[in-house]
Design a protein around this motif. Structure first.
Motif, PDB file in Angstrom:
ATOM      1  N   GLU A 116      63.417 -83.318 -21.931  1.00 21.84           N
ATOM      2  CA  GLU A 116      64.006 -83.628 -23.227  1.00 21.84           C
ATOM      3  C   GLU A 116      63.070 -84.480 -24.080  1.00 21.84           C
ATOM      4  O   GLU A 116      62.087 -85.035 -23.594  1.00 21.84           O
ATOM      5  N   PHE A 117      63.418 -84.623 -25.345  1.00 19.14           N
ATOM      6  CA  PHE A 117      62.876 -85.676 -26.180  1.00 19.14           C
ATOM      7  C   PHE A 117      63.711 -86.942 -25.968  1.00 19.14           C
ATOM      8  O   PHE A 117      64.895 -86.860 -25.624  1.00 19.14           O
ATOM      9  N   GLY A 118      63.083 -88.090 -26.218  1.00 18.84           N
ATOM     10  CA  GLY A 118      63.811 -89.347 -26.272  1.00 18.84           C
ATOM     11  C   GLY A 118      63.568 -89.981 -27.628  1.00 18.84           C
ATOM     12  O   GLY A 118      62.432 -90.309 -27.965  1.00 18.84           O
ATOM     13  N   PHE A 119      64.613 -90.130 -28.423  1.00 16.60           N
ATOM     14  CA  PHE A 119      64.495 -90.728 -29.752  1.00 16.60           C
ATOM     15  C   PHE A 119      64.838 -92.214 -29.673  1.00 16.60           C
ATOM     16  O   PHE A 119      65.938 -92.571 -29.216  1.00 16.60           O
ATOM     17  N   PRO A 144      58.469 -88.574 -24.499  1.00 13.35           N
ATOM     18  CA  PRO A 144      58.840 -87.592 -23.473  1.00 13.35           C
ATOM     19  C   PRO A 144      59.947 -88.167 -22.605  1.00 13.35           C
ATOM     20  O   PRO A 144      59.960 -89.376 -22.312  1.00 13.35           O
ATOM     21  N   ALA A 145      60.879 -87.326 -22.208  1.00  8.87           N
ATOM     22  CA  ALA A 145      62.003 -87.813 -21.408  1.00  8.87           C
ATOM     23  C   ALA A 145      62.445 -86.749 -20.412  1.00  8.87           C
ATOM     24  O   ALA A 145      62.204 -85.557 -20.592  1.00  8.87           O
ATOM     25  N   VAL A 175      61.974 -92.103 -19.206  1.00 13.82           N
ATOM     26  CA  VAL A 175      61.370 -92.010 -20.533  1.00 13.82           C
ATOM     27  C   VAL A 175      59.939 -92.527 -20.469  1.00 13.82           C
ATOM     28  O   VAL A 175      59.635 -93.482 -19.733  1.00 13.82           O
ATOM     29  N   GLY A 176      59.044 -91.887 -21.197  1.00 12.78           N
ATOM     30  CA  GLY A 176      57.653 -92.309 -21.219  1.00 12.78           C
ATOM     31  C   GLY A 176      57.466 -93.610 -21.982  1.00 12.78           C
ATOM     32  O   GLY A 176      58.348 -94.051 -22.730  1.00 12.78           O
ATOM     33  N   LEU A 264      55.425 -86.608 -18.774  1.00  8.53           N
ATOM     34  CA  LEU A 264      56.175 -87.622 -18.034  1.00  8.53           C
ATOM     35  C   LEU A 264      56.464 -87.076 -16.653  1.00  8.53           C
ATOM     36  O   LEU A 264      56.946 -85.947 -16.515  1.00  8.53           O
ATOM     37  N   THR A 265      56.146 -87.849 -15.612  1.00  4.81           N
ATOM     38  CA  THR A 265      56.387 -87.428 -14.231  1.00  4.81           C
ATOM     39  C   THR A 265      57.190 -88.483 -13.489  1.00  4.81           C
ATOM     40  O   THR A 265      56.933 -89.688 -13.627  1.00  4.81           O
TER      41      THR A 265
END
Length: 270
Positions: A116-119, A144-145, A175-176, A264-265
Motif C-alpha cells: 500500500e501507500f502510506g499517507f 511505502p507501506a 511503513v518506510g 519496504l521489507t
C-alpha cells in the motif's frame, strides 16, 4: 456510504458482547465463528458499532491512535473476500513497524500482507464535504507501506459485516522511513510488486485503489466526518491495497517494491 450509529437497548448489549468476544480473540488468538450467523439481521451500522466498542475499549486503556486504514478498495481484494464495497478501521502506535522489522508471525492468527501507500497528513481533514482536491492538499508525504491483515473470524470466513466488526481485519502496519519521490497527482500510475522471499507474487498500480488512491482518503474523511471525527494532522492513513493479499508464515519476508521510487521489507519470525 456507511453511516455509523450506536445501537440501543437489547441490541446494544448484544453488539457489545460480540465486541468483547473479538477483544478476547485478539488476546487468545483463538478465532470466533462468523458474526453474521450469530447476530440476526446484522447490518453494516451494527458492525461499525462493534468496531467502535473495541476502539473505545483500547483508548480507555491508554493505547494511542496512530491512524486509519481503508480496506476493500481494489477489485482484487473485493473478489478475494467476496465483498463489494470499501470499509475502514484503525491502528495504534504499538501496531506500527518499520523497514527491516522482525515481526513474530505467532502474534497473529492467520496473517496476510498487502502492499500500500502510506499517507502522512499535514493538515486536518474534517468531513463531510471533503473533495478530492482537499484530500490531496492535506497529504504531506507518501511512504511505502505494508498492511498485515489478520482475521479474528475462523478461516477468513467473512462477509462485509464480519470484517467491519473485526476492525476491517487489521493486524499491524509497516511503513518506510523515506518518502516515495512522487507527486500526489501521479499516484495512480505508480506500480508496486509484492514479493515473498524475494519472488514477485503480485503486481498492481495505484489506479487499482478505487481508480485513484486519493479518493479513499476523501471517502474516509467524509464518513468519519458524519460522526464528528476528523482525520488529524500527523496521522498515517493507508488508502488500500494494490493487489490481493498473500498469506505469510514464520521464516518468510514480504516486500512492497515500488521500483526506482523505493521499497519496504519486513521479516516474519517464529
Amino acid at each position: 456510504m456507511a453511516n455509523v450509529t450506536t445501537a440501543t437497548g437489547r441490541q446494544e448489549d448484544q453488539l457489545a458482547a460480540v465486541g468483547a468476544e473479538l477483544l478476547a480473540a485478539s488476546e487468545s488468538l483463538i478465532p470466533v465463528p462468523p458474526l453474521r450467523d450469530r447476530v440476526p439481521g446484522m447490518t453494516l451500522q451494527d458492525a461499525y458499532t462493534v468496531q467502535q466498542y473495541q476502539l473505545h475499549h483500547h483508548l480507555a486503556r491508554g493505547r494511542v491512535l496512530a491512524g486509519r486504514k481503508v480496506g476493500l478498495t481494489s477489485r482484487a481484494i473485493q473478489q478475494q473476500l467476496g465483498v463489494d464495497s470499501p470499509d475502514f478501521g484503525y491502528f495504534f502506535e504499538d501496531m506500527v513497524h518499520h523497514h527491516g522489522a522482525e515481526i513474530p508471525a505467532s502474534h497473529f492468527i492467520q496473517p496476510k500482507v498487502e502492499p500500500e501507500f502510506g499517507f502522512v497528513l499535514k493538515t486536518t481533514l474534517a468531513g463531510p464535504g471533503v473533495t478530492r482536491g482537499q484530500a490531496a492538499a492535506a497529504i504531506e508525504a507518501v511512504y511505502p507501506a505494508i498492511e498485515i491483515i489478520d482475521s479474528r473470524i475462523t478461516d477468513w470466513d467473512i462477509k462485509l459485516v464480519d470484517t467491519v466488526a473485526d476492525n476491517a481485519s487489521c493486524g499491524a502496519i509497516a511503513v518506510g522511513s523515506v518518502p516515495l519521490p512522487v507527486s500526489v497527482d501521479a499516484l495512480g500510475s505508480v506500480t508496486c510488486d509484492l514479493l515473498i522471499n524475494g519472488e514477485v507474487r503480485e503486481s498492481g498500480t495505484g489506479g487499482a485503489v478505487m481508480g485513484d488512491p486519493v479518493i479513499p482518503l476523501a471517502w474516509l474523511a467524509n464518513i468519519l466526518g458524519q460522526q464528528g471525527v476528523p482525520l488529524e494532522a500527523g496521522q498515517l492513513i493507508l488508502p488500500g491495497s494494490f493487489t490481493k493479499a498473500l498469506p505469510v508464515v514464520a521464516g518468510e519476508s514480504a516486500t512492497a517494491d515500488f521500483g526506482a521510487l523505493g521499497a519496504l521489507t519486513i521479516h516474519f519470525t517464529d
